[in-house]
Write an enzyme that holds these catalytic residues in place. Structure first.
Site, PDB file in Angstrom:
ATOM      1  N   LYS A  26       0.822  -1.209   0.000  1.00 12.20           N
ATOM      2  CA  LYS A  26       0.000   0.000   0.000  1.00 12.20           C
ATOM      3  C   LYS A  26       0.857   1.260   0.000  1.00 12.20           C
ATOM      4  O   LYS A  26       0.650   2.183  -0.791  1.00 12.20           O
ATOM      5  CB  LYS A  26      -0.920  -0.011   1.231  1.00 12.20           C
ATOM      6  CG  LYS A  26      -1.965   1.065   1.192  1.00 12.20           C
ATOM      7  CD  LYS A  26      -2.875   0.996   2.398  1.00 12.20           C
ATOM      8  CE  LYS A  26      -3.591  -0.343   2.460  1.00 12.20           C
ATOM      9  NZ  LYS A  26      -4.662  -0.401   3.411  1.00 12.20           N
ATOM     10  N   ARG A  95      -3.460   2.896   8.625  1.00 10.76           N
ATOM     11  CA  ARG A  95      -3.756   1.603   8.000  1.00 10.76           C
ATOM     12  C   ARG A  95      -2.520   0.732   7.935  1.00 10.76           C
ATOM     13  O   ARG A  95      -1.424   1.219   7.710  1.00 10.76           O
ATOM     14  CB  ARG A  95      -4.218   1.781   6.555  1.00 10.76           C
ATOM     15  CG  ARG A  95      -5.503   2.516   6.373  1.00 10.76           C
ATOM     16  CD  ARG A  95      -5.691   2.760   4.873  1.00 10.76           C
ATOM     17  NE  ARG A  95      -6.562   3.880   4.643  1.00 10.76           N
ATOM     18  CZ  ARG A  95      -7.817   3.760   4.223  1.00 10.76           C
ATOM     19  NH1 ARG A  95      -8.320   2.583   3.976  1.00 10.76           N
ATOM     20  NH2 ARG A  95      -8.552   4.828   4.035  1.00 10.76           N
ATOM     21  N   GLY A 104      -7.918  -7.265   4.477  1.00  5.67           N
ATOM     22  CA  GLY A 104      -8.763  -7.318   5.666  1.00  5.67           C
ATOM     23  C   GLY A 104      -8.174  -8.067   6.848  1.00  5.67           C
ATOM     24  O   GLY A 104      -8.838  -8.241   7.862  1.00  5.67           O
ATOM     25  N   MET A 106      -5.385  -7.357   8.679  1.00  4.37           N
ATOM     26  CA  MET A 106      -4.835  -6.548   9.771  1.00  4.37           C
ATOM     27  C   MET A 106      -5.716  -5.320   9.981  1.00  4.37           C
ATOM     28  O   MET A 106      -6.730  -5.159   9.343  1.00  4.37           O
ATOM     29  CB  MET A 106      -3.401  -6.176   9.444  1.00  4.37           C
ATOM     30  CG  MET A 106      -2.489  -7.376   9.527  1.00  4.37           C
ATOM     31  SD  MET A 106      -0.848  -6.971   9.007  1.00  4.37           S
ATOM     32  CE  MET A 106      -1.116  -6.495   7.332  1.00  4.37           C
ATOM     33  N   ARG A 339      -3.655  -1.226  -6.117  1.00  2.09           N
ATOM     34  CA  ARG A 339      -2.839  -2.439  -6.053  1.00  2.09           C
ATOM     35  C   ARG A 339      -3.202  -3.289  -7.251  1.00  2.09           C
ATOM     36  O   ARG A 339      -4.254  -3.079  -7.887  1.00  2.09           O
ATOM     37  CB  ARG A 339      -3.103  -3.192  -4.754  1.00  2.09           C
ATOM     38  CG  ARG A 339      -4.533  -3.614  -4.616  1.00  2.09           C
ATOM     39  CD  ARG A 339      -4.802  -4.244  -3.274  1.00  2.09           C
ATOM     40  NE  ARG A 339      -6.235  -4.387  -3.092  1.00  2.09           N
ATOM     41  CZ  ARG A 339      -6.828  -4.483  -1.924  1.00  2.09           C
ATOM     42  NH1 ARG A 339      -6.138  -4.445  -0.821  1.00  2.09           N
ATOM     43  NH2 ARG A 339      -8.127  -4.622  -1.849  1.00  2.09           N
ATOM     44  N   HIS A 455     -15.636  -9.107   0.836  1.00  2.64           N
ATOM     45  CA  HIS A 455     -14.635 -10.081   1.275  1.00  2.64           C
ATOM     46  C   HIS A 455     -14.851 -11.452   0.629  1.00  2.64           C
ATOM     47  O   HIS A 455     -13.937 -12.049   0.069  1.00  2.64           O
ATOM     48  CB  HIS A 455     -14.700 -10.183   2.801  1.00  2.64           C
ATOM     49  CG  HIS A 455     -13.717 -11.135   3.375  1.00  2.64           C
ATOM     50  ND1 HIS A 455     -14.008 -12.464   3.588  1.00  2.64           N
ATOM     51  CD2 HIS A 455     -12.421 -10.964   3.742  1.00  2.64           C
ATOM     52  CE1 HIS A 455     -12.942 -13.052   4.091  1.00  2.64           C
ATOM     53  NE2 HIS A 455     -11.963 -12.171   4.192  1.00  2.64           N
ATOM     54  N   ARG A 561      -1.334 -48.065 -17.358  1.00  2.00           N
ATOM     55  CA  ARG A 561      -1.286 -49.141 -16.356  1.00  2.00           C
ATOM     56  C   ARG A 561      -2.124 -50.298 -16.884  1.00  2.00           C
ATOM     57  O   ARG A 561      -3.350 -50.262 -16.783  1.00  2.00           O
ATOM     58  CB  ARG A 561      -1.847 -48.653 -15.023  1.00  2.00           C
ATOM     59  CG  ARG A 561      -0.997 -47.613 -14.304  1.00  2.00           C
ATOM     60  CD  ARG A 561      -1.716 -47.164 -13.037  1.00  2.00           C
ATOM     61  NE  ARG A 561      -0.868 -46.457 -12.098  1.00  2.00           N
ATOM     62  CZ  ARG A 561      -0.917 -45.132 -11.900  1.00  2.00           C
ATOM     63  NH1 ARG A 561      -1.741 -44.387 -12.600  1.00  2.00           N
ATOM     64  NH2 ARG A 561      -0.139 -44.570 -10.992  1.00  2.00           N
ATOM     65  N   GLU A 744      11.249 -46.829  -9.208  1.00  4.24           N
ATOM     66  CA  GLU A 744      10.323 -46.607  -8.091  1.00  4.24           C
ATOM     67  C   GLU A 744      10.761 -47.347  -6.835  1.00  4.24           C
ATOM     68  O   GLU A 744      10.058 -47.352  -5.830  1.00  4.24           O
ATOM     69  CB  GLU A 744       8.890 -46.984  -8.487  1.00  4.24           C
ATOM     70  CG  GLU A 744       8.748 -48.336  -9.132  1.00  4.24           C
ATOM     71  CD  GLU A 744       7.328 -48.623  -9.616  1.00  4.24           C
ATOM     72  OE1 GLU A 744       6.401 -47.897  -9.245  1.00  4.24           O
ATOM     73  OE2 GLU A 744       7.159 -49.591 -10.359  1.00  4.24           O
ATOM     74  N   SER A 763      11.465 -44.017 -15.997  1.00  6.29           N
ATOM     75  CA  SER A 763      10.344 -43.161 -15.614  1.00  6.29           C
ATOM     76  C   SER A 763      10.196 -43.270 -14.094  1.00  6.29           C
ATOM     77  O   SER A 763       9.994 -44.356 -13.559  1.00  6.29           O
ATOM     78  CB  SER A 763       9.075 -43.616 -16.317  1.00  6.29           C
ATOM     79  OG  SER A 763       8.004 -42.809 -15.904  1.00  6.29           O
ATOM     80  N   CYS A 830       6.217 -40.414 -13.796  1.00  2.00           N
ATOM     81  CA  CYS A 830       4.816 -40.769 -14.027  1.00  2.00           C
ATOM     82  C   CYS A 830       4.051 -40.997 -12.731  1.00  2.00           C
ATOM     83  O   CYS A 830       2.895 -41.384 -12.746  1.00  2.00           O
ATOM     84  CB  CYS A 830       4.696 -41.965 -14.948  1.00  2.00           C
ATOM     85  SG  CYS A 830       5.394 -43.454 -14.243  1.00  2.00           S
ATOM     86  N   TYR A 850      10.506 -35.343 -19.623  1.00  2.00           N
ATOM     87  CA  TYR A 850       9.058 -35.138 -19.629  1.00  2.00           C
ATOM     88  C   TYR A 850       8.447 -35.405 -18.251  1.00  2.00           C
ATOM     89  O   TYR A 850       9.069 -36.056 -17.398  1.00  2.00           O
ATOM     90  CB  TYR A 850       8.366 -36.025 -20.676  1.00  2.00           C
ATOM     91  CG  TYR A 850       8.417 -37.502 -20.379  1.00  2.00           C
ATOM     92  CD1 TYR A 850       7.440 -38.104 -19.590  1.00  2.00           C
ATOM     93  CD2 TYR A 850       9.433 -38.302 -20.889  1.00  2.00           C
ATOM     94  CE1 TYR A 850       7.481 -39.454 -19.307  1.00  2.00           C
ATOM     95  CE2 TYR A 850       9.478 -39.663 -20.619  1.00  2.00           C
ATOM     96  CZ  TYR A 850       8.501 -40.230 -19.819  1.00  2.00           C
ATOM     97  OH  TYR A 850       8.541 -41.564 -19.526  1.00  2.00           O
TER      98      TYR A 850
HETATM   99  C1  PEP Z   1       4.351 -45.028  -9.059  1.00  2.00           C
HETATM  100  O1  PEP Z   1       4.632 -45.866  -8.215  1.00  2.00           O
HETATM  101  O2  PEP Z   1       4.707 -43.836  -8.997  1.00  2.00           O
HETATM  102  C2  PEP Z   1       3.564 -45.406 -10.230  1.00  2.00           C
HETATM  103  C3  PEP Z   1       3.324 -44.551 -11.188  1.00  2.00           C
HETATM  104  O3  PEP Z   1       3.030 -46.646 -10.220  1.00  2.00           O
HETATM  105  P1  PEP Z   1       1.720 -47.065  -9.419  1.00  2.00           P
HETATM  106  O4  PEP Z   1       1.114 -45.819  -8.862  1.00  2.00           O
HETATM  107  O5  PEP Z   1       0.842 -47.736 -10.402  1.00  2.00           O
HETATM  108  O6  PEP Z   1       2.279 -47.974  -8.377  1.00  2.00           O
HETATM  109 MG    MG Z   2       4.404 -47.989  -8.705  1.00  2.00          MG
END
Ligand code: PEP
Ligand code: MG
Length: 878
Positions: A26, A95, A104, A106, A339, A455, A561, A744, A763, A830, A850
């Site tokens: 402000k 203020r 709002g 303070m 603002r 608000h 999957r 994993e 992945s 993933c 990715y």
């Molecule tokens: C994971 O484990 O991150 C994965 C993508 O496989 P899932 O969730 O099917 O075990």
């Molecule tokens: Mg898994």
């Protein structure tokens, strides 16, 4: 300590818009507007450093006294009035104003500098005794609440009683006599509550108010807000002391807010709400319903014209949509605050795209401006166009999107019910800062009072939640827990639907439709695509999901999957046969029947993803998930397979594991029963060969789950390659494909160099990687995790947003190790984290190729990937 007080005003300005950290948003903007020559009433800002010092040392810096005196003198000279003077009094506002906007949260005190005598003087000077008394009663009320901690209720009750006595609806209808009496009553309330008189000395009022505003940084609701929006506790607030101007000096006075563009839709038109003969707090309080821009244009055309000019000026200067507070005092316009305006996600996108097209900002800036967490609201539901329903009431559409849920009447209840897994709509007369936590948990917000700048509206828009406000037909009885609407009486727990796009309120649930991408949203995403390095794929197991994701811009499937393909009712039986088979021959028989089903799925997915890579993961289920539990189902299966129920029970028992997540799952299945992997590979290659002949470009990537040792991968890979050669020989068609693995299991991450030598891609399956790194069971961690959060052991849920320190360290190690032995190794993620903005930024930083996420998160992932590449910093004030 350096300089503590910074002056601003038409004559002199010491700060600037760049000094937000020191002057708060402000204060910095007031300084900037004064520099631009806008009509800002003069004032001064006490720097945030004073607050930081005060909260630590519990006393004010010594130099502050003389610096505030200098500030006061400056305002006095500039206005020609004197603070504490009876005949020509200067009144002040005090203020708060932090670096990040905390609407709002303070405290604020207005009309400082009045006492009995000065009120009489002000009455003489303005020739308006009613006005002077009204200003005085407002001061006692706000000062009582904020500084003397008397609470608000008794003041409100007094006002309400006076209105009833006079048979009027609003406070502006209270006459002189009534106000005279109210002032006396208010003073008595202060006396009764605090044991002392309302302070008559203006200097004392000023210092007490400054003290209260500084302390309000640490009030619980401000603390809560900071936690919600990740604002550091040690920023402190600035204090702005400014000459009062009055919008309640008669019919040629008014006060209002202005957005330089429509904050709900983003339309490029002045958006304004105002009240004639009122002070600013009247608008925020939402008691009188404000008038729109069109009325202002008719009633005060010159003011409207000036505001239009100022709006254009501010937009050109700030290169953003601005939210401006203004007051007209007897025909003269003042700007009290500006603002960067809060806006709905839809408006944020439209404004960013429009401004880039107007060349106010670059395309990169437009992309950087979109808050990914909020923009996902654009992918929110709306009422289905073919749904039939009756509108029970209509309010002001304040934040777009539709939501259904059970009625709750308090924020506390909203939090509790949401935690119990219920969808709720928070219904309030109006909301205040205390309701924010509940609003965050509700599906949507419905209020009886207020306009689009109240608000409820501002906060809901900020959160990207549907909201309908100012629905005056609602009769809410908090005590009885009832809501009367359209002649019907509803209770807490009854379901209603609100449409924040139209303002409609409907009793019961309504069919919803998934959102559509607007032209502007598509445009910003197309721009984002040009900046990002990370590719965005989708996790999809069906052709329909793949199609949706492709529409959202997915550049391939990062995880299919295959076990999900067997859950369909017509397939689970065959799967059960396979599991229950006594020998390889029996298993093969069942697999032969599964083959055409799998092949057909792949054919359809390949067709949808023509030209894009499709990562198909071989089977990864704990087998017992496919077997029935109830006696009845077991008997049915037994008679279908022509074996005894007893035998099935024995098999189920045999398959049961103490820790199924650490058991016979992932590639372990395909290694012990190679015929399963062989069948899946055959289905993939036969489908690939078939569609390639149709002219579809197929790019299959076969992924092995839950690998912990390179030998597991080598065996599965060899098997897949053998099947490929067989299918290619049989069909006379060759298809290019790659084989890679999920990372994993921590051991696989640690040995990324070994696996990298033989795999074409990794992945990161961060669901399992998180589970196994923390030793938190994915399925059971809820039992202790909430307690952990309360205890402050953890903050974020590591299954929502990646634990970049621990799990992230494994990933970084693995990326480096894998690339060392295989510079061409393709890397992705993933796990569910692939759609989480913070995780996506991390994936960009560690150099993944990715991310893969569910279809609806694809657009947001595209945006975040671009922001990561642009090195965007989070905006806290947009
Ligand atoms: C994971 O484990 O991150 C994965 C993508 O496989 P899932 O969730 O099917 O075990
Ligand atoms: Mg898994």
């Amino acid at each position: 300590m350096k300089k503590l007080v910074y002056l601003f005003g038409p004559e002199r300005t010491e700060g600037s818009g760049k000094m937000k950290a020191l002057l708060g948003g402000k204060g910095a903007n007031l300084a900037e507007m004064a520099r631009l020559g806008l009509p800002v009433p003069p004032g001064f800002t006490i720097a945030t450093t004073v607050c930081v010092h005060y909260l630590k040392a519990h006393r004010l810096p010594q130099a502050l006294k003389s610096e505030v005196r200098r500030g006061l003198r400056f305002i006095e000279q500039s206005t020609g009035k004197r603070f504490g003077d009876v005949d020509n009094p200067l009144l002040l506002s005090v203020r708060s104003g932090a670096r990040a906007s905390m609407p709002g949260m303070m405290d604020t005190v207005l009309n400082l500098g009045l006492n009995d005598e000065i009120t009489a003087g002000l009455a003489r000077k303005t020739n308006n005794r009613r006005f002077a008394l009204d200003a005085y009663r407002r001061l006692i009320q706000m000062f009582g609440d904020v500084v003397l901690k008397t609470g608000r209720e008794e003041f409100e009750a007094e006002l309400s009683a006076a209105r009833t006595r006079l048979g009027v609806k609003t406070d502006i209808e209270l006459d002189e006599a009534a106000l005279e009496n109210i002032v006396q009553r208010f003073k008595a309330i202060v006396r009764e509550k605090t044991g002392t008189e309302f302070p008559q000395n203006p200097d004392e009022q000023l210092w007490l108010a400054i003290d209260a505003v500084l302390k309000s940084w640490n009030n619980p609701r401000a603390g809560e807000y900071r936690r919600l929006y990740n604002i550091p506790d040690d920023w402190g607030t600035a204090v702005n002391v400014q000459a009062m101007v009055f919008g309640n000096l008669g019919s040629d006075s008014a006060t209002g807010v202005l957005f330089t563009r429509d904050p709900a839709t983003g339309e490029k038109s002045l958006y304004c709400e105002y009240l004639p003969n009122a002070q600013g707090e009247d608008i925020v309080a939402g008691i009188r319903t404000p008038l729109p821009a069109l009325t202002l244009k008719q009633e005060l055309p010159e003011i409207y014209e000036q505001l239009e000019k100022i709006a254009r000026r501010l937009e050109r200067h700030y290169r953003d949509m601005m939210d401006v507070e203004w007051t007209v005092e007897q025909g003269k316009l003042y700007i009290l605050q500006c603002r960067v305006g809060k806006r709905s996600p839809q408006a944020a996108v439209k404004i960013a795209v429009d401004m880039a097209r107007e060349r106010l900002i670059t395309r990169a800036e437009a992309v950087r401006r979109i808050d990914p967490e909020k923009v996902s609201a654009l992918l929110h539901h709306r009422l289905s166009p073919d749904a039939s329903y009756q509108v029970a009431a209509r309010g002001i559409p304040a934040s777009p999107g539709a939501a259904s849920g059970e009625i709750v009447f308090s924020a506390v209840k909203a939090v509790a019910e949401a935690q119990a897994g219920k969808k709720v709509i928070l219904v309030r007369h109006q909301t205040s800062a205390d309701d924010v936590a509940g609003m965050a948990k509700a599906e949507g917000i419905l209020t009886a009072a207020g306009g689009t700048t109240s608000h409820a509206a501002v906060v809901a828009r900020g959160m990207g939640k549907p909201a309908v406000v100012g629905c005056s037909e609602l009769v809410i009885d908090y005590e009885a827990g009832t809501l009367k609407i359209g002649g019907q009486m509803l209770r807490a727990g009854d379901v209603i639907t609100i449409d924040g796009t139209s303002g409609n309120v409907i009793i019961g649930p309504v069919k919803m439709e998934p959102p559509q991408l607007t032209e502007e949203f598509a445009t910003i995403l197309a721009w984002a695509d040009r900046f990002r390095r990370l590719k965005v794929r989708t996790n999809a197991d069906t052709p329909a999901d793949a199609q949706k994701a492709r529409e959202f811009g997915a550049e391939g499937i990062g995880l299919c999957r295959t076990e999900h393909m067997f859950f369909a009712p017509d397939r689970v039986g065959v799967m059960q046969e396979m599991i229950l088979a006594e020998d390889e021959a029996g298993r093969k028989q069942a697999l032969d029947r599964l083959l055409p089903m799998q092949r057909q799925d792949f054919v359809e997915i390949f067709r949808v993803m023509d030209g894009l890579p499709v990562t198909i993961r071989t089977l990864d289920p704990p087998l017992h998930e496919f077997l029935p539990r109830e006696d009845e189902k077991i008997s049915q299966l037994a008679s279908r397979l022509g074996i005894t129920a007893e035998k099935i029970r024995t098999t189920i028992e045999k398959l049961a594991e103490a820790n199924p997540m650490l058991g016979f799952r992932g590639c372990r299945l395909g290694i012990v029963y190679p015929e399963i992997t062989a069948m899946q590979a055959r289905a993939i290659f036969e489908a690939a060969c078939q569609v390639q002949q149709e002219g579809v470009r197929v790019l299959p990537e076969i992924m092995i789950p839950l690998v912990s040792d390179v030998e597991e991968f080598i065996r599965q890979r060899r098997l897949i390659e053998q099947v490929a050669e067989q299918v290619f020989a049989e069909t006379g068609v060759r298809v290019r494909f790659t084989v890679g693995t999920m990372i994993e299991v921590p051991r696989a991450a640690l040995l990324g160099d070994e696996i990298g030598r033989v795999a074409e891609f990794f992945s990161f399956g961060t669901n399992d990687l998180t589970q196994l790194t923390y030793a938190y069971s994915r399925d059971d961690y809820g039992r202790f995790f909430t307690a952990y959060q309360h205890l402050g052991i953890v903050q974020d849920n590591p299954f929502d947003t990646l634990d970049t320190r621990g799990v992230g360290m494994l990933m970084k190690w693995c990326v480096k190790a894998g690339r060392r032995t295989n510079p061409k190794l393709k890397l992705g993620i993933c796990g569910e984290h692939g759609g989480d903005p913070r995780t996506i930024r991390f994936c960009h930083e560690i150099g993944l190729d990715y991310v893969s996420c569910s279809p609806f998160r694809v657009p947001v992932a595209r945006l975040v990937a671009a922001q990561a590449a642009l090195g965007a910093t989070e905006r806290k004030d947009g």
